[in-house]
Structure formats: structure tokens, C-alpha cells
Design an enzyme around this catalytic site. Structure first.
Site, PDB file in Angstrom:
ATOM      1  N   GLN A 180      47.968 -12.591  21.025  1.00 33.52           N
ATOM      2  CA  GLN A 180      46.596 -13.604  21.680  1.00 33.52           C
ATOM      3  C   GLN A 180      47.384 -13.627  22.988  1.00 33.52           C
ATOM      4  OE1 GLN A 180      46.048 -17.928  21.643  1.00 33.52           O
ATOM      5  NE2 GLN A 180      43.899 -17.422  20.594  1.00 33.52           N
ATOM      6  N   PRO A 233      45.363 -18.470  15.651  1.00 32.62           N
ATOM      7  CA  PRO A 233      47.258 -18.529  16.776  1.00 32.62           C
ATOM      8  C   PRO A 233      47.612 -19.929  16.440  1.00 32.62           C
ATOM      9  CG  PRO A 233      44.504 -18.536  18.131  1.00 32.62           C
ATOM     10  CD  PRO A 233      44.680 -18.508  16.127  1.00 32.62           C
ATOM     11  N   ARG A 275      38.749 -14.702  21.454  1.00 35.32           N
ATOM     12  CA  ARG A 275      37.932 -15.826  20.809  1.00 35.32           C
ATOM     13  C   ARG A 275      37.326 -17.477  22.107  1.00 35.32           C
ATOM     14  NH1 ARG A 275      42.454 -21.008  18.259  1.00 35.32           N
ATOM     15  NH2 ARG A 275      41.238 -20.827  16.522  1.00 35.32           N
ATOM     16  N   TYR A 333      41.480 -23.049  28.235  1.00 37.48           N
ATOM     17  CA  TYR A 333      42.437 -22.227  29.443  1.00 37.48           C
ATOM     18  C   TYR A 333      41.206 -21.403  30.303  1.00 37.48           C
ATOM     19  CZ  TYR A 333      45.723 -24.099  25.921  1.00 37.48           C
ATOM     20  OH  TYR A 333      46.508 -25.353  26.201  1.00 37.48           O
ATOM     21  N   GLY A 381      45.255 -22.189  10.443  1.00 36.56           N
ATOM     22  CA  GLY A 381      46.377 -23.154  11.380  1.00 36.56           C
ATOM     23  C   GLY A 381      47.334 -23.571  10.675  1.00 36.56           C
ATOM     24  N   THR A 396      50.752 -21.591  18.844  1.00 33.86           N
ATOM     25  CA  THR A 396      52.264 -21.923  20.381  1.00 33.86           C
ATOM     26  C   THR A 396      53.243 -22.735  19.054  1.00 33.86           C
ATOM     27  OG1 THR A 396      50.404 -21.318  21.708  1.00 33.86           O
ATOM     28  CG2 THR A 396      52.038 -23.214  22.156  1.00 33.86           C
TER      29      THR A 396
HETATM   30  C1  LIG Z   1      50.868 -25.928  16.256  1.00 33.11           C
HETATM   31  C2  LIG Z   1      49.848 -25.361  16.949  1.00 33.11           C
HETATM   32  C3  LIG Z   1      49.249 -24.236  17.831  1.00 33.11           C
HETATM   33  C4  LIG Z   1      47.964 -23.898  18.983  1.00 33.11           C
HETATM   34  N1  LIG Z   1      48.501 -22.899  19.487  1.00 33.11           N
HETATM   35  C5  LIG Z   1      47.197 -22.453  19.823  1.00 33.11           C
HETATM   36  C6  LIG Z   1      46.703 -21.163  20.462  1.00 33.11           C
HETATM   37  O1  LIG Z   1      48.392 -21.199  21.071  1.00 33.11           O
HETATM   38  N2  LIG Z   1      45.814 -20.966  20.679  1.00 33.11           N
HETATM   39  C7  LIG Z   1      44.843 -20.878  20.170  1.00 33.11           C
HETATM   40  O2  LIG Z   1      43.503 -20.244  20.163  1.00 33.11           O
HETATM   41  N3  LIG Z   1      44.488 -22.287  19.105  1.00 33.11           N
HETATM   42  C8  LIG Z   1      45.845 -22.569  18.862  1.00 33.11           C
HETATM   43  N4  LIG Z   1      45.660 -24.061  18.340  1.00 33.11           N
HETATM   44  C9  LIG Z   1      44.341 -24.215  17.250  1.00 33.11           C
HETATM   45  C10 LIG Z   1      44.152 -23.158  16.140  1.00 33.11           C
HETATM   46  O3  LIG Z   1      44.415 -21.573  15.782  1.00 33.11           O
HETATM   47  C11 LIG Z   1      42.880 -24.070  15.137  1.00 33.11           C
HETATM   48  O4  LIG Z   1      41.766 -23.304  15.681  1.00 33.11           O
HETATM   49  C12 LIG Z   1      43.131 -24.991  14.834  1.00 33.11           C
HETATM   50  O5  LIG Z   1      44.593 -25.757  14.701  1.00 33.11           O
HETATM   51  C13 LIG Z   1      42.595 -25.541  14.142  1.00 33.11           C
HETATM   52  O6  LIG Z   1      42.241 -24.932  13.001  1.00 33.11           O
HETATM   53  P1  LIG Z   1      43.107 -25.437  11.799  1.00 33.11           P
HETATM   54  O7  LIG Z   1      43.109 -25.940  10.946  1.00 33.11           O
HETATM   55  O8  LIG Z   1      42.983 -24.101  10.444  1.00 33.11           O
HETATM   56  O9  LIG Z   1      44.428 -25.061  11.716  1.00 33.11           O
HETATM   57  C14 LIG Z   1      47.124 -24.347  18.025  1.00 33.11           C
HETATM   58  C15 LIG Z   1      47.366 -25.908  16.861  1.00 33.11           C
HETATM   59  C16 LIG Z   1      48.149 -26.037  16.332  1.00 33.11           C
HETATM   60  C17 LIG Z   1      48.588 -26.901  15.106  1.00 33.11           C
END
Ligand SMILES: Cc1cc2nc3c(=O)[nH]c(=O)nc-3n(C[C@H](O)[C@H](O)[C@H](O)COP(=O)(O)O)c2cc1C
Length: 353
Positions: free
Chosen positions: A99, A24, A227, A180, A310, A26
Site C-alpha cells: 500500500q 492494510p 483504496r 491522507y 483488518g 500500519t
Molecule cells: C492497527 C491498524 C492499522 C491500520 N492501518 C491502516 C493503513 O495503514 N492503511 C489503511 O488503508 N487502513 C489502515 N487501517 C484500517 C483498516 O484497513 C480497516 O479499514 C479498519 O481496521 C476497519 O476494518 P476491520 O473491521 O476489517 O478491521 C488500520 C487499522 C488498524 C486496526
């Protein structure tokens, strides 16, 4: 090693073609009323080859909004907007869950449709600022939800889950991570309640347990994921009993028969193994910032069933094809993560382009 990624799997009622899913994220590109747009549909459809798309955090109510231009799932217009997204993803043979994210205290009145004070388990102000239309502003003190309001917030989640299904999503993911609302109930610094939702671990996990039970009852456990992010201090969270708290939560959730448990993993592998052992269905792992080979190894070694990515998915609409063929990856541009238009959203190139 990477071969572990490509076996199909069924998570609850959701059949996945492989195991490399999108985390997920944002992106702050919905309308001011929280309605997803054609551009949002294009962004998600571009990424439909992921095993599963978990959408950006989506508010289940006006109280649940914290950031500008995030989508909602509590009006007819939200449902119609989300249907554009789910139709586009399904037309590309993808799977998508919405989500459900209630921000709790991580909000500012200027960012909500009703302009009211943020709500939280307790009146504990987070440090830091929040970006608003008039620039960064101090996050105000939240108001403590009454016990009755806690119940009506559970009902908001229930209705939002039904709305997600009405919008043809394959399911929902309940956001109990990253500081959150649900996480604020779990953590000791943000939950100072004296009713049945505060104090002991059994009481602090009750809100998450109740929301999950209500959502599963509403749309089916097989379409419900959740989550968590054990030990994550993001958004000014302090947990002083992480090693006891999360096993208790996972034990409480296990009998519900949910589709999956999604763990945002910050590095405590021992706790991860404990939770893995307690969880009866699919475990979805987001090993933050790890490379793909490391994430695939988690499946190979039995620590996870599905992995989410992500920022790599954000920057590579065709991530799955690139990983399969060993092609290099585009680099994400953090300056376009939150808000804006097509730039840094739908214009990351595919290999074929
Ligand atoms: C731009 C951005 C927005 C994110 N928004 C959310 C979100 O809305 N909900 C959530 O559970 N995690 C959010 N995350 C966290 C990601 O889901 C993920 O856990 C985090 O980027 C680390 O993992 P990665 O190395 O796979 O990117 C966000 C991360 C990024 C980079």
C-alpha cells in the site's frame, strides 16, 4: 453463505485462490530508516493463506512519512527489506501488494528523515496530536504544495510503484482513503487550492486520477489497486459533497482498467451500490467492524467480489482456516497495534499451535 468466500477470482493480473483478504494495517515495526525486517517478513508470511495481503501503508518518499517506524519504498534498502517480505509470503503461496501511503498533512517533522514541515494540498492544520519520539506533539500547520510539487509528488508515486515491483510485490494499492494525501485533495475542507487541483469536483479528483494513471502506466493497470473511504471523517476530514464526489472519481478511474477498487465502507449502502455499478473490475470491500458472515453476504449479494478484514486478520494468522472450520477467533489487543516487537505481532496463536 460463507461458501461465497471460497471461489477463486482474478483481480487484474493477480490470481487469488479465494476472496478473504487482509486489509492494510500500519504496525510501526520497521527500522528507523523504514526498512522492513525479518520480523515483518514472519508476520506477513504467517498470514499468507489470506487471498491477498495488502500491506501496511508505506511511504513513497520522505515527505510521505507521518508516523514513526513505518516502512518506505523509495531506497535500495527499502527494496531489499521488502523483498524479504515478498519472498516469505510467496514461499507460503500467498499474494501481496504494497500500500502506497503518503500522509500529507498528517505528519510531524520529528517523524520524518528530513525533519521538514509537512506538505498538503492547502495550509490547513488538522486538529489533534501526533505521537513522536518525544511523546504526543501538536500537528503543525502544513505547507501548500506548489503546482510543480504536485507533479513531482506524482513522480514519487510512480517511482515507488516501480520499486515495489522491483521488490517482487504482486502490485500496489494507492491509498486514497482515511484522510491522507489523496483524500486531502478530494475533501473540501483540506483542499482550498485555486489551481487545476482544487475547487470543482473535476479538479479535486485530478490528483488521485493522475497518481493512478501514472502508477498504472509505470507497472501495469493489472497490478494497480486503489483504496477510497467515502464520507470517512477520520483525520479531521470534512467532505461536503460525498454523494457527487465519489461517483465522479470512480467514473474517472474506471477507464484505467485497474486491478481493483478497495472501498473502506462506513455504512452508506446506497452510495456503495452506486459505486459498484460504476466500477468495471474487482470490487474489494472492507465493511469495517462487521462479522465474517455479514462480509461474506456482501459477496453473495453481489455488492463485492473480495472482502478484506483488518483487526481479525491481525489477531488470527490462520483466520482463513478458522473461518473454514468454524473455529473461534482470537481477540485483537489494541495496546500492541502500533509499535513494539513480537508481542501482539507474531505471537498470536494458530489453532494448530
Ligand atoms: C492497527 C491498524 C492499522 C491500520 N492501518 C491502516 C493503513 O495503514 N492503511 C489503511 O488503508 N487502513 C489502515 N487501517 C484500517 C483498516 O484497513 C480497516 O479499514 C479498519 O481496521 C476497519 O476494518 P476491520 O473491521 O476489517 O478491521 C488500520 C487499522 C488498524 C486496526
Amino acid at each position: 453463505m460463507l461458501n461465497a468466500l471460497w471461489n477463486p477470482i482474478v483481480a487484474g493480473d493477480i490470481a487469488l485462490r479465494h476472496r478473504l483478504a487482509m486489509a492494510p494495517m500500519t504496525r510501526n515495526r520497521s527500522t528507523p530508516d523504514g526498512v522492513p525486517t525479518e520480523l515483518n517478513a514472519e508476520y506477513y508470511a504467517q498470514r499468507a493463506s489470506h487471498a491477498l495481503i495488502i500491506t501496511e501503508g508505506t511511504q513513497p518518499s520522505a515527505d510521505g512519512q507521518g508516523y514513526l517506524l513505518t516502512p518506505g519504498i523509495y531506497t535500495e534498502a527499502h527494496i531489499a527489506g521488502w523483498r524479504k517480505v515478498t519472498d516469505a509470503v510467496h514461499a507460503a503461496d500467498g499474494r501481496i501488494v504494497i500500500q502506497l501511503m503518503h500522509v500529507g498533512r498528517m505528519s510531524h517533522p520529528d517523524n520524518t528523515p528530513h525533519g521538514r514541515q509537512p506538505v498538503a494540498p492547502s495550509a490547513v492544520r488538522p486538529s489533534g496530536e501526533m505521537f513522536t519520539v518525544s511523546g504526543p506533539r501538536e500537528i503543525p500547520l502544513p505547507r501548500e504544495l506548489s503546482t510543480e510539487e504536485v507533479s513531482s509528488t506524482v513522480d514519487d508515486f510512480r517511482r515507488a510503484a516501480a520499486a515495489a515491483i522491483a521488490a517482487d510485490a504482486d502490485g500496489v494499492e494507492i491509498h486514497a482513503a482515511n484522510g491522507y494525501l489523496l483524500h486531502q485533495f478530494l475533501a473540501t475542507n483540506t483542499n482550498q487550492r485555486t489551481d487545476r487541483y482544487g475547487g470543482s469536483i473535476a479538479n479535486r479528483i485530478r490528483f488521485a486520477e493522475t497518481v493512478a494513471t501514472a502508477v498504472a502506466d509505470e507497472i501495469g493497470a493489472g497490478r494497480t489497486g486503489i483504496r477510497i473511504s467515502p464520507g470517512n471523517p477520520f483525520n479531521d476530514i470534512v467532505e461536503n459533497d460525498t454523494p457527487e464526489l465519489y461517483p465522479a472519481l470512480v467514473r474517472a478511474l474506471a477507464p484505467l482498467g485497474l486491478a481493483y477498487l478497495h472501498i473502506g465502507h462506513g455504512g452508506d449502502d446506497q452510495l456503495l451500490r452506486t459505486l459498484r455499478g460504476l466500477w468495471p473490475s474487482a470490487l474489494v470491500l472492507n465493511r469495517a467492524f462487521a462479522d465474517i458472515t455479514t462480509r461474506a453476504k456482501d459477496i453473495e449479494e453481489g455488492l463485492a467480489d473480495i472482502v478484506t478484514v483488518g483487526s481479525m486478520a491481525l489477531a488470527n494468522p490462520d483466520l482463513v482456516e478458522r473461518v473454514r472450520s468454524g473455529a473461534p477467533l482470537n481477540t485483537p489487543d489494541p495496546t500492541t497495534f502500533y509499535g513494539g516487537g513480537e508481542a501482539g505481532y507474531t505471537d498470536y496463536p494458530t489453532r494448530a499451535a
